[in-house]
Design a protein around this motif. Structure first.
Motif, PDB file in Angstrom:
ATOM      1  N   LEU A   1      73.623 106.040 -26.102  1.00  0.00           N
ATOM      2  CA  LEU A   1      73.095 107.563 -27.028  1.00  0.00           C
ATOM      3  C   LEU A   1      74.311 108.446 -27.371  1.00  0.00           C
ATOM      4  N   LYS A   2      74.243 108.876 -28.427  1.00  0.00           N
ATOM      5  CA  LYS A   2      75.095 109.658 -28.960  1.00  0.00           C
ATOM      6  C   LYS A   2      74.616 111.007 -30.192  1.00  0.00           C
ATOM      7  N   MET A   3      75.003 112.223 -29.611  1.00  0.00           N
ATOM      8  CA  MET A   3      74.781 113.147 -30.552  1.00  0.00           C
ATOM      9  C   MET A   3      75.917 113.852 -31.049  1.00  0.00           C
ATOM     10  N   GLU A   4      76.040 114.245 -32.314  1.00  0.00           N
ATOM     11  CA  GLU A   4      76.961 114.905 -32.902  1.00  0.00           C
ATOM     12  C   GLU A   4      76.536 116.300 -33.407  1.00  0.00           C
ATOM     13  N   VAL A   5      77.278 117.166 -33.399  1.00  0.00           N
ATOM     14  CA  VAL A   5      77.033 118.504 -33.998  1.00  0.00           C
ATOM     15  C   VAL A   5      78.002 118.767 -34.972  1.00  0.00           C
ATOM     16  N   ARG A   6      77.752 119.144 -36.041  1.00  0.00           N
ATOM     17  CA  ARG A   6      78.844 119.280 -37.320  1.00  0.00           C
ATOM     18  C   ARG A   6      78.433 120.598 -37.852  1.00  0.00           C
ATOM     19  N   ASN A   7      79.473 121.191 -38.785  1.00  0.00           N
ATOM     20  CA  ASN A   7      79.422 122.180 -39.495  1.00  0.00           C
ATOM     21  C   ASN A   7      78.773 121.752 -40.747  1.00  0.00           C
ATOM     22  N   SER A   8      77.838 122.417 -41.313  1.00  0.00           N
ATOM     23  CA  SER A   8      76.887 121.969 -42.445  1.00  0.00           C
ATOM     24  C   SER A   8      77.552 122.320 -43.648  1.00  0.00           C
ATOM     25  N   ILE A   9      78.817 122.927 -43.721  1.00  0.00           N
ATOM     26  CA  ILE A   9      79.448 123.083 -44.946  1.00  0.00           C
ATOM     27  C   ILE A   9      80.303 122.126 -45.185  1.00  0.00           C
ATOM     28  N   ASP A  10      81.325 121.656 -44.129  1.00  0.00           N
ATOM     29  CA  ASP A  10      82.332 120.784 -44.569  1.00  0.00           C
ATOM     30  C   ASP A  10      82.031 119.597 -43.692  1.00  0.00           C
ATOM     31  N   ASN A  11      80.920 119.198 -43.057  1.00  0.00           N
ATOM     32  CA  ASN A  11      80.679 117.970 -42.285  1.00  0.00           C
ATOM     33  C   ASN A  11      81.560 117.818 -41.212  1.00  0.00           C
ATOM     34  N   LYS A  12      82.515 118.667 -40.813  1.00  0.00           N
ATOM     35  CA  LYS A  12      83.395 118.486 -39.652  1.00  0.00           C
ATOM     36  C   LYS A  12      82.631 118.407 -38.415  1.00  0.00           C
TER      37      LYS A  12
ATOM     38  N   THR B   1      72.022 103.248 -29.679  1.00  0.00           N
ATOM     39  CA  THR B   1      72.611 101.905 -30.224  1.00  0.00           C
ATOM     40  C   THR B   1      72.195 100.928 -28.827  1.00  0.00           C
ATOM     41  N   PHE B   2      71.015 100.053 -29.281  1.00  0.00           N
ATOM     42  CA  PHE B   2      70.492  99.016 -28.344  1.00  0.00           C
ATOM     43  C   PHE B   2      71.595  97.933 -27.888  1.00  0.00           C
ATOM     44  N   ALA B   3      71.204  97.497 -26.783  1.00  0.00           N
ATOM     45  CA  ALA B   3      72.315  96.309 -26.555  1.00  0.00           C
ATOM     46  C   ALA B   3      72.555  95.199 -27.233  1.00  0.00           C
ATOM     47  N   ASN B   4      71.527  94.895 -28.089  1.00  0.00           N
ATOM     48  CA  ASN B   4      71.662  93.820 -29.089  1.00  0.00           C
ATOM     49  C   ASN B   4      72.272  94.259 -30.463  1.00  0.00           C
ATOM     50  N   GLY B   5      72.715  95.577 -30.371  1.00  0.00           N
ATOM     51  CA  GLY B   5      73.405  96.173 -31.488  1.00  0.00           C
ATOM     52  C   GLY B   5      72.590  97.074 -32.492  1.00  0.00           C
ATOM     53  N   GLU B   6      71.379  96.977 -32.415  1.00  0.00           N
ATOM     54  CA  GLU B   6      70.508  97.790 -33.124  1.00  0.00           C
ATOM     55  C   GLU B   6      70.684  99.243 -33.130  1.00  0.00           C
ATOM     56  N   VAL B   7      70.926 100.100 -34.195  1.00  0.00           N
ATOM     57  CA  VAL B   7      71.093 101.492 -34.407  1.00  0.00           C
ATOM     58  C   VAL B   7      69.744 102.267 -34.814  1.00  0.00           C
ATOM     59  N   HIS B   8      69.489 103.030 -34.175  1.00  0.00           N
ATOM     60  CA  HIS B   8      68.219 104.036 -34.442  1.00  0.00           C
ATOM     61  C   HIS B   8      68.502 105.599 -34.453  1.00  0.00           C
ATOM     62  N   THR B   9      68.178 106.110 -35.413  1.00  0.00           N
ATOM     63  CA  THR B   9      68.266 107.726 -35.105  1.00  0.00           C
ATOM     64  C   THR B   9      66.833 107.959 -34.804  1.00  0.00           C
ATOM     65  N   VAL B  10      67.188 108.790 -33.525  1.00  0.00           N
ATOM     66  CA  VAL B  10      65.742 108.954 -32.881  1.00  0.00           C
ATOM     67  C   VAL B  10      65.400 110.579 -32.862  1.00  0.00           C
ATOM     68  N   TYR B  11      66.336 111.314 -33.504  1.00  0.00           N
ATOM     69  CA  TYR B  11      66.131 112.662 -33.584  1.00  0.00           C
ATOM     70  C   TYR B  11      66.902 113.128 -34.762  1.00  0.00           C
ATOM     71  N   PRO B  12      66.179 113.850 -35.644  1.00  0.00           N
ATOM     72  CA  PRO B  12      64.935 114.197 -35.834  1.00  0.00           C
ATOM     73  C   PRO B  12      64.173 113.182 -36.406  1.00  0.00           C
ATOM     74  N   GLU B  13      62.637 113.201 -36.107  1.00  0.00           N
ATOM     75  CA  GLU B  13      61.882 112.054 -35.980  1.00  0.00           C
ATOM     76  C   GLU B  13      61.720 111.806 -37.655  1.00  0.00           C
ATOM     77  N   ASP B  14      61.743 112.823 -38.554  1.00  0.00           N
ATOM     78  CA  ASP B  14      61.472 112.933 -39.919  1.00  0.00           C
ATOM     79  C   ASP B  14      62.804 112.152 -40.703  1.00  0.00           C
ATOM     80  N   VAL B  15      62.810 110.857 -41.093  1.00  0.00           N
ATOM     81  CA  VAL B  15      64.027 110.165 -41.541  1.00  0.00           C
ATOM     82  C   VAL B  15      64.406 110.913 -42.670  1.00  0.00           C
ATOM     83  N   SER B  16      63.900 111.842 -43.636  1.00  0.00           N
ATOM     84  CA  SER B  16      64.216 112.372 -44.638  1.00  0.00           C
ATOM     85  C   SER B  16      64.663 113.942 -44.150  1.00  0.00           C
TER      86      SER B  16
END
Length: 119
Positions: free
Chosen positions: A38-49, A91-106
């Motif tokens: 599991l991984k979470m990133e927090v970025r600056n919304s202005i420059d995406n850093k 990232t599941f053990a089989n290599g599949e990656v899913h964004t789980v938050y936020p739920e709305d993909v858009s």
């Protein structure tokens, strides 16, 4: 432990600890997340850093339980007036990656730091 999780926003008090509990369930019950990352990133919304990232801890892989912990050092230098974005991926053990938050993909979730008075 002041914080909250809404469908499109995580809010934490600057300099506080906050644990984000996660449980993975499907139509047929729990999703086994043994061997996943599991991984979470927090970025600056202005420059995406990337301002900080967190790795999740799997508490009970068979029952799909995990958590991420935000520490005081993660938010200490962030402004409560800043604009931040975040998401959480597995990232599941089989290599599949899913964004789980936020739920709305858009959508992209906001990460809000509220002001702390006492240091």
């Amino acid at each position: 432990m002041v914080g909250r999780i809404l469908p499109q926003m995580i809010e934490v008090k600057q300099g506080d600890s906050f644990t984000i509990p996660l449980q993975f369930k499907g139509r047929d019950g729990f999703i086994d997340i043994t061997g996943s990352e599991l991984k979470m990133e927090v970025r600056n919304s202005i420059d995406n850093k990337v301002l900080f990232s967190k790795k999740g801890i799997i508490d009970d892989g068979i029952k799909g339980k995990a958590h991420l912990t935000i520490t005081p050092l993660d938010t200490k230098n962030l402004s409560h007036q800043g604009e931040y974005i975040t998401d959480i991926q597995i990232t599941f053990a089989n290599g599949e990656v899913h964004t789980v938050y936020p739920e709305d993909v858009s959508k992209v979730a906001s990460f809000v730091v509220s002001q702390n008075v006492t240091e």
